[in-house]
Enzyme design. Structure first.
Site, short mmCIF file in Angstrom:
data_model
loop_
_atom_site.label_atom_id
_atom_site.label_comp_id
_atom_site.label_asym_id
_atom_site.label_seq_id
_atom_site.Cartn_x
_atom_site.Cartn_y
_atom_site.Cartn_z
N ASP A 179 -50.33 10.62 0.36
CA ASP A 179 -51.85 10.23 0.24
C ASP A 179 -51.81 8.60 -0.32
O ASP A 179 -50.77 8.29 -1.11
CB ASP A 179 -52.53 10.76 -0.43
CG ASP A 179 -54.14 10.33 -0.59
OD1 ASP A 179 -54.49 9.89 0.42
OD2 ASP A 179 -54.78 10.66 -1.53
N ASP A 225 -54.77 6.51 -1.79
CA ASP A 225 -55.59 6.17 -3.06
C ASP A 225 -55.34 7.27 -4.30
O ASP A 225 -55.50 8.54 -3.85
CB ASP A 225 -57.06 6.33 -2.76
CG ASP A 225 -57.39 5.13 -1.82
OD1 ASP A 225 -56.74 4.11 -2.08
OD2 ASP A 225 -58.25 5.50 -0.81
#
Length: 301
Positions: free
Chosen positions: A92, A94
């Site tokens: 991922d 963020d």
């Protein structure tokens, strides 16, 4: 050196579009990639950023699953480990690679005098934290995307670069699977190239909470591309992917992400599929253990 770069007719949908015509030599990586580059698939974009370490082929996918013909993905392209015995790991962006909420809070304070800290986000849904409608939340976030706060760059999560560099040089193939919207696809690619250059083979966008366009579930993306592990900070995505049989390292940096806590009730998740990690050192250790278990399972089948 890595493989030579490639592009196709979908390339103008990504960053670096000025170089599209100059880089059209096809990489014969696998049947899936060959078909992608020879088909009319306008929702795909392929690009090859500059790299300090090596020059991987980065595919930026911002399309829906209906575009993907899963029969095109051969076993040589999506096994437990890749053809050179490398485990494919999805990462991922963020709060795992970059401190998005930290920067968003600075924007909200400067623009709207909204005073929030990372510890206030008991759930990763901004409308609920800010006490506003989803429409208003989307508006603020997209104003943030156009702001200098966002353009100046999201700070990186400490330890990520060093750990990912070691992993990329070991038995892992790294890809990005993010819920980020299509509207910041180019900015995201530039940010990844600036801070994590040469580490990721592919970048996939889920387009969640977007003002337009369809969204794509992370579990569907991971299954389609053959990622057996996801590193993510959101327990909803963790539970979703675990239900699809995908291993998840739930990233809760220093135990300080309120939204990253798993449901407390029994039976909510499979502990064999979801492991909580608090820093990138733990990520490396858990991946090493997981890779060993997956290889042992594969050898016994």
């Amino acid at each position: 050196m890595g493989r030579p770069g490639f592009n196709c007719r979908a390339a103008p949908t990504t960053a670096y579009r000025k170089d599209a015509a100059a880089r059209c030599n096809l990489v014969r990586a696998c049947h899936f990639v060959r078909r992608l580059c020879s088909s009319e698939m306008p929702s795909y974009g392929l690009t090859t950023p500059a790299s300090r370490r090596r020059t991987p082929d980065i595919k930026a996918w911002s399309g829906s699953s209906s575009v993907v013909d899963k029969s095109l993905i051969s076993t040589s392209c999506t096994p437990v480990a890749t053809g050179d015995n490398r485990l494919r790991v999805a990462v991922d962006v963020d709060e795992v690679l970059g401190r998005f909420v930290y920067t968003l809070n600075k924007f909200c304070k400067d623009q709207y005098d909204m005073e929030y800290g990372v510890g206030d986000y008991w759930i990763y849904e901004f409308a609920k934290i800010w006490g506003c409608s989803q429409e208003r939340s989307n508006q603020i976030v997209h104003e943030f995307f156009r702001s200098q706060h966002f353009k100046d760059g999201i700070p990186v999560v400490p330890g990520a670069l060093e750990a990912l560099t070691r992993l990329s040089e070991s038995n892992y193939e790294l890809v990005v699977v993010t819920s980020r919207q299509h509207v910041i696809q180019d900015a995201t690619l530039r940010w990844l190239d600036r801070h994590y250059s040469g580490l990721f083979q592919e970048v996939y966008f889920g387009n969640h909470f977007a003002l337009e366009g369809k969204s794509q579930r992370k579990s569907d993306i991971c299954r389609t591309i053959g990622a057996r592990v996801l590193i993510d900070d959101n327990p909803s995505y963790a539970l979703e992917c675990a239900a699809a049989g995908i291993h998840v390292l739930l990233y809760d940096w220093g135990g300080a992400y309120p939204w990253s806590k798993l449901p407390p009730h029994a039976g909510a998740y499979n502990p064999d599929l979801i492991r909580v990690v608090q820093d990138w050192g733990e990520v490396e250790r858990e991946l090493a253990s997981l890779a060993q278990r997956l290889r042992a399972t594969a050898d016994n089948t």
